[in-house]
Design a protein around this motif. Structure first.
Motif, short mmCIF file in Angstrom:
data_model
loop_
_atom_site.label_atom_id
_atom_site.label_comp_id
_atom_site.label_asym_id
_atom_site.label_seq_id
_atom_site.Cartn_x
_atom_site.Cartn_y
_atom_site.Cartn_z
N ILE A 1 47.51 32.90 40.27
CA ILE A 1 47.22 32.47 38.91
C ILE A 1 47.65 33.54 37.91
O ILE A 1 48.27 33.25 36.88
N LEU A 2 47.32 34.80 38.21
CA LEU A 2 47.71 35.89 37.31
C LEU A 2 49.22 35.98 37.17
O LEU A 2 49.76 36.17 36.07
N GLU A 3 49.94 35.84 38.28
CA GLU A 3 51.40 35.92 38.23
C GLU A 3 52.00 34.75 37.45
O GLU A 3 52.99 34.92 36.73
N LEU A 4 51.41 33.57 37.58
CA LEU A 4 51.89 32.44 36.79
C LEU A 4 51.67 32.69 35.30
O LEU A 4 52.54 32.38 34.47
N LEU A 5 50.53 33.27 34.94
CA LEU A 5 50.28 33.59 33.55
C LEU A 5 51.29 34.61 33.02
O LEU A 5 51.75 34.51 31.88
N VAL A 6 51.66 35.58 33.85
CA VAL A 6 52.69 36.55 33.45
C VAL A 6 54.03 35.84 33.26
O VAL A 6 54.75 36.09 32.30
N ALA A 7 54.36 34.93 34.16
CA ALA A 7 55.60 34.17 34.02
C ALA A 7 55.63 33.39 32.71
O ALA A 7 56.69 33.20 32.11
N PHE A 8 54.47 32.96 32.25
CA PHE A 8 54.39 32.21 31.00
C PHE A 8 54.21 33.11 29.77
O PHE A 8 53.98 32.61 28.68
N GLY A 9 54.27 34.41 29.97
CA GLY A 9 54.28 35.30 28.81
C GLY A 9 53.10 36.24 28.67
O GLY A 9 53.04 37.01 27.70
N SER A 10 52.16 36.21 29.59
CA SER A 10 51.05 37.16 29.52
C SER A 10 51.56 38.58 29.80
O SER A 10 52.55 38.75 30.54
N PRO A 11 50.92 39.61 29.25
CA PRO A 11 51.35 40.98 29.54
C PRO A 11 51.17 41.31 31.01
O PRO A 11 50.22 40.83 31.66
N ASN A 12 52.08 42.13 31.55
CA ASN A 12 52.01 42.54 32.95
C ASN A 12 50.72 43.28 33.29
O ASN A 12 50.33 43.33 34.46
N ASP A 13 50.06 43.82 32.29
CA ASP A 13 48.83 44.58 32.54
C ASP A 13 47.76 43.76 33.23
O ASP A 13 46.88 44.32 33.90
N ILE A 14 47.80 42.43 33.09
CA ILE A 14 46.75 41.63 33.72
C ILE A 14 46.83 41.71 35.25
O ILE A 14 45.86 41.38 35.94
N LEU A 15 47.98 42.15 35.78
CA LEU A 15 48.11 42.32 37.22
C LEU A 15 47.54 43.65 37.69
O LEU A 15 47.35 43.85 38.90
N VAL A 16 47.24 44.52 36.75
CA VAL A 16 46.84 45.90 37.07
C VAL A 16 45.38 46.16 36.77
O VAL A 16 44.67 46.80 37.56
N GLU A 17 44.91 45.67 35.63
CA GLU A 17 43.57 46.01 35.16
C GLU A 17 42.49 45.40 36.05
O GLU A 17 42.61 44.27 36.52
N ALA A 18 41.40 46.14 36.24
CA ALA A 18 40.28 45.64 37.02
C ALA A 18 39.61 44.46 36.32
O ALA A 18 39.09 43.55 36.97
N HIS A 19 39.59 44.49 34.98
CA HIS A 19 39.03 43.39 34.20
C HIS A 19 40.11 42.89 33.23
O HIS A 19 40.09 43.21 32.04
N PRO A 20 41.06 42.11 33.73
CA PRO A 20 42.19 41.69 32.90
C PRO A 20 41.78 40.78 31.76
O PRO A 20 40.79 40.05 31.84
N HIS A 21 42.58 40.81 30.70
CA HIS A 21 42.25 40.11 29.46
C HIS A 21 43.55 39.89 28.69
O HIS A 21 44.42 40.75 28.66
N ILE A 22 43.72 38.71 28.12
CA ILE A 22 44.95 38.40 27.39
C ILE A 22 44.76 38.54 25.89
O ILE A 22 45.55 39.18 25.21
N GLY A 23 43.72 37.91 25.34
CA GLY A 23 43.50 37.92 23.90
C GLY A 23 43.72 36.56 23.28
O GLY A 23 44.73 35.90 23.56
N THR A 24 42.79 36.15 22.45
CA THR A 24 42.87 34.83 21.83
C THR A 24 44.12 34.67 20.98
O THR A 24 44.66 33.57 20.86
N ASN A 25 44.62 35.75 20.39
CA ASN A 25 45.82 35.65 19.56
C ASN A 25 47.07 35.36 20.38
O ASN A 25 48.05 34.82 19.85
N LYS A 26 47.08 35.70 21.67
CA LYS A 26 48.27 35.49 22.50
C LYS A 26 48.22 34.20 23.32
O LYS A 26 49.25 33.70 23.76
N LEU A 27 47.03 33.68 23.55
CA LEU A 27 46.91 32.52 24.42
C LEU A 27 47.57 31.24 23.90
O LEU A 27 48.12 30.48 24.69
N PRO A 28 47.54 30.96 22.58
CA PRO A 28 48.17 29.71 22.13
C PRO A 28 49.64 29.57 22.53
O PRO A 28 50.07 28.50 22.97
#
Length: 523
Positions: A168-195
């Protein structure tokens, strides 16, 4: 051969590539020039001691070694324009990930969403914030991306056994999420980026032959015998399908009422309810990091806390560092709060739901509603808050210490909640058994987090949509409804998952079971 190393460093070292390289070189007893590249695999914060440290899992490539960079790509999606159809009701995380999984398996999804696309939805959010106008079909809970789009994209889950979190995390990165979500213990994207991510998911679904319909509310199910045969929309249109994934989220009360009316098996489910507490972020930083000033190398501090009070769990929920509180009502005569953070978490306040676990016996005053008893209990509190606060989207609010002392606050500081607050004794909103737990519980919180129990903190009521008050039972093996074949109750709205990651995983699982039925195979 690259080496994997676990190490603990100061925040400024973790934030600077050259400092980190020098530290690693000393650890390996080599020169920094011998290190070609360092890949950070995992990162977490250790704030248990006065000196905060960063835990790192790294991969070190020396000179002459081939540096391997992680490549993220989309699965092999199929063109499903003319493929067998499955209906997906709801375009939140569960619905969109279910649709993408169907495409991957060769099934055409028709995603039906009662609300607007993510851009059109913004006008309705502005209306509820500025004009106190609630659109029951398009709000913080309903519309493209569902509640997840405006819950700041927290991706942490304890439910590792549910499925492949990394997929799921890798799919989110493929769709434009920052790569950091694959690294952080508590990953987070941000409401401003999700739309934008939600838009790109929709475009991918359509690109491969799926369909996404907005402003289409399901008002009935076509059931023949013990099997689903389609859905009926508010326009009167019937969409025929032998497989329907029901991913409507935890706030679609009309769907619960419809299922109950049609005598489709549902059951009451305990959930949690309470307030949304807001502190100055600087105060939370000083408590969590044991410092007067957080500095540039640490993120705004979160917190997580659990207590047992009078035989009930009281705990923090959906904690948003550097975030804001939002109005999340889904009907005109109710008030509901939730919180979110932008990607930088750079707002001056921190907020968290502070909720108390409920039990089925708490719903006895509403037992005439059967399986919907918890839903009506929840709805009454939201309606009471609306009346107490002046029949607008303002919320009843009280300073934390004042609340524990049963004292209406003489004044309230400015909060991040845009529609506004009304000073209220929150005992006028909640039943006494709940306020009894919370009044004592906040004092207990303050014993664990010195400085947390303060009148600088403001409580906003209610935080009531923590999870579904109804479960739609399903077969553990097939994931179909226990009574209706071809109906797949999915994720939060069905009472089987909570949060973006677990909802997405559940959506994929339901899609796989749909495909097994359509094509007659088992994965």
């Amino acid at each position: 051969m690259p080496q994997e190393i676990l190490l603990q460093v100061l925040p400024q070292v973790a934030a600077d590539a050259d400092l980190l390289k020098n530290h690693v070189a000393q650890r390996m007893k080599i020169t920094a020039s011998e290190i070609q590249h360092i890949t950070i695999l995992k990162r977490s914060i250790d704030a248990r001691q006065k000196q905060v440290k960063i835990n790192l899992k790294i991969q070190v490539f020396l000179q002459g070694e081939d540096v391997v960079h992680r490549k993220i790509d989309f699965p092999a999606y199929q063109n499903v324009k003319n493929a067998p159809i499955a209906v997906v009701v709801g375009a939140g995380p569960a619905g969109y990930f279910a649709a993408l999984q169907l495409i991957e398996l060769g099934v055409k999804p028709i995603v039906i969403e009662r609300g607007k696309d993510v851009r059109g939805r913004r006008r309705d959010l502005k209306a509820i914030n500025r004009e106190h106008i609630v659109n029951p079909d398009s709000n913080y809970c309903f519309g493209e991306g569902g509640a997840g789009t405006y819950s700041d994209g927290k991706l942490y889950t304890r439910s590792k056994k549910r499925g492949d979190v990394n997929r799921i995390l890798e799919l989110l990165v493929a769709f434009g999420s920052p790569n950091d979500i694959l690294v952080e213990a508590h990953p987070h994207i941000g409401t401003n980026k999700l739309p934008k991510i939600m838009e790109d998911m929709r475009h991918k679904i359509i690109e491969f032959g799926g369909e996404v319909w907005f402003d289409k509310r399901v008002v009935d199910f076509v059931i023949k015998g013990d099997a689903i045969k389609g859905v009926i929309l508010h326009s009167g249109e019937t969409v025929e399908a032998n497989q329907v994934i029901l991913a409507t989220g935890h706030s679609a009360r009309d769907i619960y009422k419809l299922l109950d009316k049609k005598k489709v098996l549902i059951e009451a489910k305990p959930f949690a309810l309470g307030v949304r507490a807001e502190h100055p972020q600087s105060l939370i930083d000083s408590i969590q990091y044991s410092c007067d000033f957080r500095g540039d190398f640490l993120p705004p501090a979160p917190y997580s806390i659990v207590k047992q009070v009078n035989g009930r769990g009281m705990y923090s929920f959906c904690m948003c560092p550097g975030g804001v509180i939002a109005p999340c009502a889904t009907d005109v005569e109710e008030v509901v709060t939730n919180g979110w953070s932008p990607s930088k978490r750079d707002q001056p306040t921190a907020n968290s739901g502070i909720v108390v676990e409920l039990k089925l016996e708490d719903f006895k005053p509403f037992q005439k509603y059967g399986a919907l008893a918890g839903m009506y209990f929840q709805q009454q509190i939201e309606h009471t808050a609306w009346k107490v606060a002046g029949k607008t989207q303002q919320v009843p609010a009280q300073r934390m210490v004042d609340f524990s002392n049963k004292k209406t606050s003489d004044s309230l500081p400015k909060t991040s909640y845009v529609p506004g607050v009304v000073s209220t004794e929150l005992g006028d909103v909640f039943p006494s058994f709940l306020t009894g737990v919370m009044r004592q519980g906040f004092q207990e919180f303050g014993k664990t987090m010195k400085g947390y129990f303060t009148n600088e903190a403001i409580l906003h009521a209610p935080e009531s949509r923590t999870s579904s008050p109804v479960r739609i039972p399903r077969n553990e093996d097939t994931l179909e409804h226990l009574q209706i074949k071809g109906l797949y109750p999915c994720a939060e709205g069905a009472g089987y998952a909570g949060g973006i990651i677990s909802a997405a995983i559940d959506g994929e699982k339901c899609a796989i079971k749909c495909a097994e039925q359509i094509f007659g195979y088992r994965n």
